[in-house]
Design a protein around this motif. Structure first.
Motif, PDB file in Angstrom:
ATOM      1  N   HIS A  98      -6.109  -2.387   0.986  1.00  0.00           N
ATOM      2  CA  HIS A  98      -4.877  -2.945   0.421  1.00  0.00           C
ATOM      3  C   HIS A  98      -3.672  -2.071   0.755  1.00  0.00           C
ATOM      4  O   HIS A  98      -2.572  -2.591   1.001  1.00  0.00           O
ATOM      5  CB  HIS A  98      -5.022  -3.100  -1.093  1.00  0.00           C
ATOM      6  CG  HIS A  98      -5.833  -4.285  -1.491  1.00  0.00           C
ATOM      7  ND1 HIS A  98      -5.282  -5.532  -1.715  1.00  0.00           N
ATOM      8  CD2 HIS A  98      -7.165  -4.433  -1.699  1.00  0.00           C
ATOM      9  CE1 HIS A  98      -6.222  -6.385  -2.056  1.00  0.00           C
ATOM     10  NE2 HIS A  98      -7.382  -5.745  -2.053  1.00  0.00           N
ATOM     11  N   LEU A  99      -3.868  -0.756   0.760  1.00  0.00           N
ATOM     12  CA  LEU A  99      -2.798   0.157   1.160  1.00  0.00           C
ATOM     13  C   LEU A  99      -2.391  -0.101   2.599  1.00  0.00           C
ATOM     14  O   LEU A  99      -1.190  -0.107   2.931  1.00  0.00           O
ATOM     15  CB  LEU A  99      -3.265   1.609   0.984  1.00  0.00           C
ATOM     16  CG  LEU A  99      -2.320   2.708   1.472  1.00  0.00           C
ATOM     17  CD1 LEU A  99      -1.008   2.674   0.695  1.00  0.00           C
ATOM     18  CD2 LEU A  99      -2.980   4.077   1.342  1.00  0.00           C
ATOM     19  N   GLY A 144       3.906   2.962  14.089  1.00  0.00           N
ATOM     20  CA  GLY A 144       3.438   2.565  12.760  1.00  0.00           C
ATOM     21  C   GLY A 144       2.761   1.214  12.754  1.00  0.00           C
ATOM     22  O   GLY A 144       1.706   1.032  12.130  1.00  0.00           O
ATOM     23  N   ILE A 145       3.350   0.242  13.463  1.00  0.00           N
ATOM     24  CA  ILE A 145       2.771  -1.104  13.500  1.00  0.00           C
ATOM     25  C   ILE A 145       1.421  -1.088  14.205  1.00  0.00           C
ATOM     26  O   ILE A 145       0.436  -1.659  13.713  1.00  0.00           O
ATOM     27  CB  ILE A 145       3.737  -2.088  14.186  1.00  0.00           C
ATOM     28  CG1 ILE A 145       4.953  -2.348  13.287  1.00  0.00           C
ATOM     29  CG2 ILE A 145       3.030  -3.414  14.500  1.00  0.00           C
ATOM     30  CD1 ILE A 145       5.995  -3.241  13.917  1.00  0.00           C
ATOM     31  N   ILE A 205      -2.119  -1.893  12.413  1.00  0.00           N
ATOM     32  CA  ILE A 205      -2.854  -3.075  12.883  1.00  0.00           C
ATOM     33  C   ILE A 205      -4.252  -2.679  13.363  1.00  0.00           C
ATOM     34  O   ILE A 205      -5.234  -3.397  13.118  1.00  0.00           O
ATOM     35  CB  ILE A 205      -2.063  -3.795  13.986  1.00  0.00           C
ATOM     36  CG1 ILE A 205      -0.847  -4.496  13.374  1.00  0.00           C
ATOM     37  CG2 ILE A 205      -2.945  -4.806  14.721  1.00  0.00           C
ATOM     38  CD1 ILE A 205       0.029  -5.218  14.378  1.00  0.00           C
ATOM     39  N   VAL A 206      -4.365  -1.540  14.044  1.00  0.00           N
ATOM     40  CA  VAL A 206      -5.679  -1.052  14.473  1.00  0.00           C
ATOM     41  C   VAL A 206      -6.581  -0.852  13.262  1.00  0.00           C
ATOM     42  O   VAL A 206      -7.752  -1.267  13.246  1.00  0.00           O
ATOM     43  CB  VAL A 206      -5.543   0.259  15.269  1.00  0.00           C
ATOM     44  CG1 VAL A 206      -6.896   0.963  15.395  1.00  0.00           C
ATOM     45  CG2 VAL A 206      -4.982  -0.011  16.659  1.00  0.00           C
ATOM     46  N   ASN A 232       1.302  -1.303   3.910  1.00  0.00           N
ATOM     47  CA  ASN A 232       2.039  -0.509   4.894  1.00  0.00           C
ATOM     48  C   ASN A 232       2.351  -1.311   6.147  1.00  0.00           C
ATOM     49  O   ASN A 232       3.394  -1.119   6.782  1.00  0.00           O
ATOM     50  CB  ASN A 232       1.242   0.742   5.253  1.00  0.00           C
ATOM     51  CG  ASN A 232       1.233   1.761   4.127  1.00  0.00           C
ATOM     52  OD1 ASN A 232       2.119   1.777   3.274  1.00  0.00           O
ATOM     53  ND2 ASN A 232       0.226   2.617   4.112  1.00  0.00           N
ATOM     54  N   THR A 233       1.441  -2.219   6.518  1.00  0.00           N
ATOM     55  CA  THR A 233       1.706  -3.094   7.667  1.00  0.00           C
ATOM     56  C   THR A 233       2.909  -3.986   7.390  1.00  0.00           C
ATOM     57  O   THR A 233       3.780  -4.173   8.250  1.00  0.00           O
ATOM     58  CB  THR A 233       0.469  -3.965   7.977  1.00  0.00           C
ATOM     59  OG1 THR A 233      -0.663  -3.120   8.221  1.00  0.00           O
ATOM     60  CG2 THR A 233       0.712  -4.838   9.197  1.00  0.00           C
ATOM     61  N   LEU A 234       2.988  -4.540   6.170  1.00  0.00           N
ATOM     62  CA  LEU A 234       4.123  -5.390   5.800  1.00  0.00           C
ATOM     63  C   LEU A 234       5.425  -4.596   5.775  1.00  0.00           C
ATOM     64  O   LEU A 234       6.484  -5.110   6.137  1.00  0.00           O
ATOM     65  CB  LEU A 234       3.868  -6.026   4.434  1.00  0.00           C
ATOM     66  CG  LEU A 234       2.802  -7.123   4.379  1.00  0.00           C
ATOM     67  CD1 LEU A 234       2.596  -7.596   2.946  1.00  0.00           C
ATOM     68  CD2 LEU A 234       3.208  -8.297   5.269  1.00  0.00           C
TER      69      LEU A 234
END
Length: 307
Positions: free
Chosen positions: A49-50, A19-20, A24-25, A54-56
């Motif tokens: 923004h989504l 997921g990360i 990030i990609v 999701n990254t956070l």
């Protein structure tokens, strides 16, 4: 560490790393477009923004639940746990609202010319940036309710009524605060989910009607070709259906957890796994309509394979 703890720890690790990296990609892809002067479309801005939200989510809850699954003492009493929960709730709220905004915007975008949404289409396109910024501000302010919740580790002694939520124990809470939390956090999320279901149904109906109209004016071999708008709409539909499915499951397990004094091990870990499934899967759905981001992801995979 028991074998079941090792298995769930590996599952968390695979999900979190995937997921990360995927988020990030996609984030680097959006940053590259921004610095090269690319003019973002409204739907691109929402997706960006989504992606940030999701990254956070993966950096806060994803990492924390992974290290906890391996038995690593990560949280200090109260403060760090409250901070991680705060970041997670803000990011989750923005993720919900951004997904809802994307689905509603796409529904209005593909609506017929003689539709009642035509006037709103132009106005909404110009105000997407304002709505996404407002979403962050509102969730940052609303989720300030968390510091008023007493969040403690398992070893805490001063708990009269406590419930286990994987990383922390929560003590008895003020009923007024619980009602405010339900009104300002849970009710909007449920409302956004309802809007997503409505917009998904509307998109399916519009696409079906458009396909029937096209079949009358095009040859059979051309009628099956999907336009870019149709492909983008189908990707949004997949994204929304994925969100609604995972959100419903996550909510079900969460309700089961809070209604039990000591939730079972499998219930806690299953709930945690499901709660981070959408931010893990969503970047791949967004990449499916973005060839550049998809190529970047496959290049990253090839780098890891070569090592």
């Amino acid at each position: 560490m028991t074998s079941r703890d090792m298995v769930i720890g590996i599952a968390f690790l695979i999900q979190t790393v995937t997921g990360i990296l995927a988020n990030i990609v996609l984030l680097f892809h959006y940053l590259f477009l921004y610095f090269t002067g690319y003019k973002f479309r409204p739907s691109d801005l929402i997706a960006e923004h989504l992606n940030v939200a999701n990254t956070l989510i993966m950096l806060s809850k994803g990492i924390s639940q992974t290290v906890q699954a391996f038995g690593i003492q990560y949280f200090s009493p109260g403060n760090r746990c409250s901070f991680v929960l705060y970041i997670y709730r803000v990011a989750r709220g923005v993720s919900v609202s951004a997904t809802c905004l994307l689905s509603v915007f796409q529904t209005i975008k593909i609506s017929p010319i003689n539709s009642i949404w035509q006037d709103l289409k132009v106005k909404l396109s110009k105000r997407i940036g304002f709505f996404t910024f407002l979403s962050w501000i509102l969730h940052i302010l609303v989720n300030c309710i968390f510091p008023f919740y007493s969040v403690m580790k398992y070893s805490s002694k001063n708990i009269t009524k406590r419930k286990y939520f994987a990383h922390c124990f929560s003590g008895s809470q003020d009923k007024t605060a619980e009602l405010l939390y339900a009104a300002f956090v849970l009710f909007p999320e449920v409302s956004f989910s309802g809007l997503m279901i409505w917009s998904s149904g509307s998109m399916i109906f519009i696409l079906h009607r458009h396909k029937q109209q096209v079949q009358h004016i095009r040859r059979t071999n051309e009628s099956h070709k999907s336009s870019p708008v149709s492909r983008a709409t189908q990707n949004v539909l997949v994204l929304v259906c994925t969100f609604v499915s995972f959100y419903t499951l996550s909510s079900f397990f969460y309700v089961c957890s809070i209604n039990l004094n000591v939730p079972s091990w499998w219930l806690i870990n299953t709930s945690d796994l499901i709660s981070t499934l959408f931010p893990t899967v969503s970047p791949f759905v967004l990449m499916s309509c973005n060839s550049t981001a998809a190529r970047l992801w496959f290049r990253l995979l090839n780098v890891f394979r070569s090592r």
